[in-house]
Scaffold this motif. Sequence first.
Motif: not given
Length: 457
Positions: A270-276, A355-361, A406-420
């Motif tokens: 998902q990229g360095s921003v998501f990881v951070a 911050l967007t990804f961190a708050v979501r997590y 479930s995490s991989y399924l979310l990514a496969w469905l196009g919701y990788g930003g919600y893999a958590m």
Amino acid sequence: MPAYRNSAQIDMTHGSVLGRAALFALPICAGNILQLLYSTVDTLVIGNFCDTTALASVATSSQPLEILLCVFVGIGSGISILVSQAVGRGDRDQLQKLVRTSVWLLFAASLPLTVIGLLLGPWMLRLMQVPADAMPGAVLYLRITMLGILGNMGYNFNAGLLRGLGNSSSSLQLLFISCAANIVLDLVLTGALGLGIGGVAAATAIALFLSWICSIFYIRRCTELALPVLPRGFDAGTLRQIVRIGLPLGLNSALYSIGHVFLQALYNLQGSVFVAGCSVAGKVGGLANITVTSLSQATSVFAGQNLGAQDYRRLRKGGWMIPAASGLLSLAGGLLMAACCRPLLLLFTQDEAVLTFAVRYIRIVLPFQWCYAAFNAIMSFANGMGEIRYATIVNIILLWGVRIPSSYLLAWLGYGGYAMAGVPLSFVAGLLAMLFYYKSHAWADIRAHAEAQESAK
């Protein structure tokens, strides 16, 4: 009367169940705060003195080290369980055999492990699909921290010995020393000297060795345990006991860590921003996790000491009271943290995308943290009783059967930003699975023995 008892050690076989558990857990709780601070300072220093790529490098470099260490950290937990059972029986001879054998095992395992880690660590990072921009920093951080394996394992083994004795306050004092050293070295090596990721890694490795050395001095001076500094042989029967209980715990942790490598690989895609974002969320979320690990360790020692003392009435009472208390405390902490997370996250980064990804997590995961707290306490109770198999199976199912798919399924469905979202799903599944422990033959035996003890009064 249990052996090796002094004012710093807590007798879990008498007094209020929750009171004794809380008294034992409070220093561990404070220690967990220090450990969180220990790793949080690394993140703060990197986040403020370096860039987002460096933050992602540190976040992705920890899993290979965890995989290599987790088997032996599990064995350290096995040592703690055996020590607590020996304390409950008052078996001084067995305690000394455990001490001597644990030191031999420390050196027999840590030195080869360091070499293996230095050789295989970069390959494992490539397997995890670490982002290209974060790879050089991740390799550097991993190689330097690998040099601290002996100190890391040594401290954890010695802390396990102290916890098994019922002494949780001394580990707090030792952690405070190492945490203070880590903070000072972080600021000097990275902040003042500008050594970047290498400075943070060196500070961590040095602080780990300091923790281990201080724990050796404390045990030799303040307990009756004759802890050798260097290996002096081992007792074969004791080694078999340690392996019998500790190896399943370690393999369970290894499978868990390998699973996290698969999850980290997905996060990395998902990229360095998501990881951070997930990294800084994990630091803040760890505050809500403090009571979980503290009460879980208290539960394991409680079960071990009372099993050794053969007090089944107390086992039956504590077996449900401590998990319930842990769940309630974690629920309150998780909800509070989810509501107030953004000001805390701003301490780590000012990057709005991160911050967007961190708050979501945090807002997806933490409201379900109480499920993890409750099932982990039940699992720790079973481990303290020496019943490793059921907890191991549940851990494997919740990670490999729920969280990863479930995490991989979310990514496969196009919701990788919600893999958590796979994380809270696994918490719920773990709680439901561990509740069946109260329907097991092991729990039925505890109840039967407790009823027999009540009838005999």
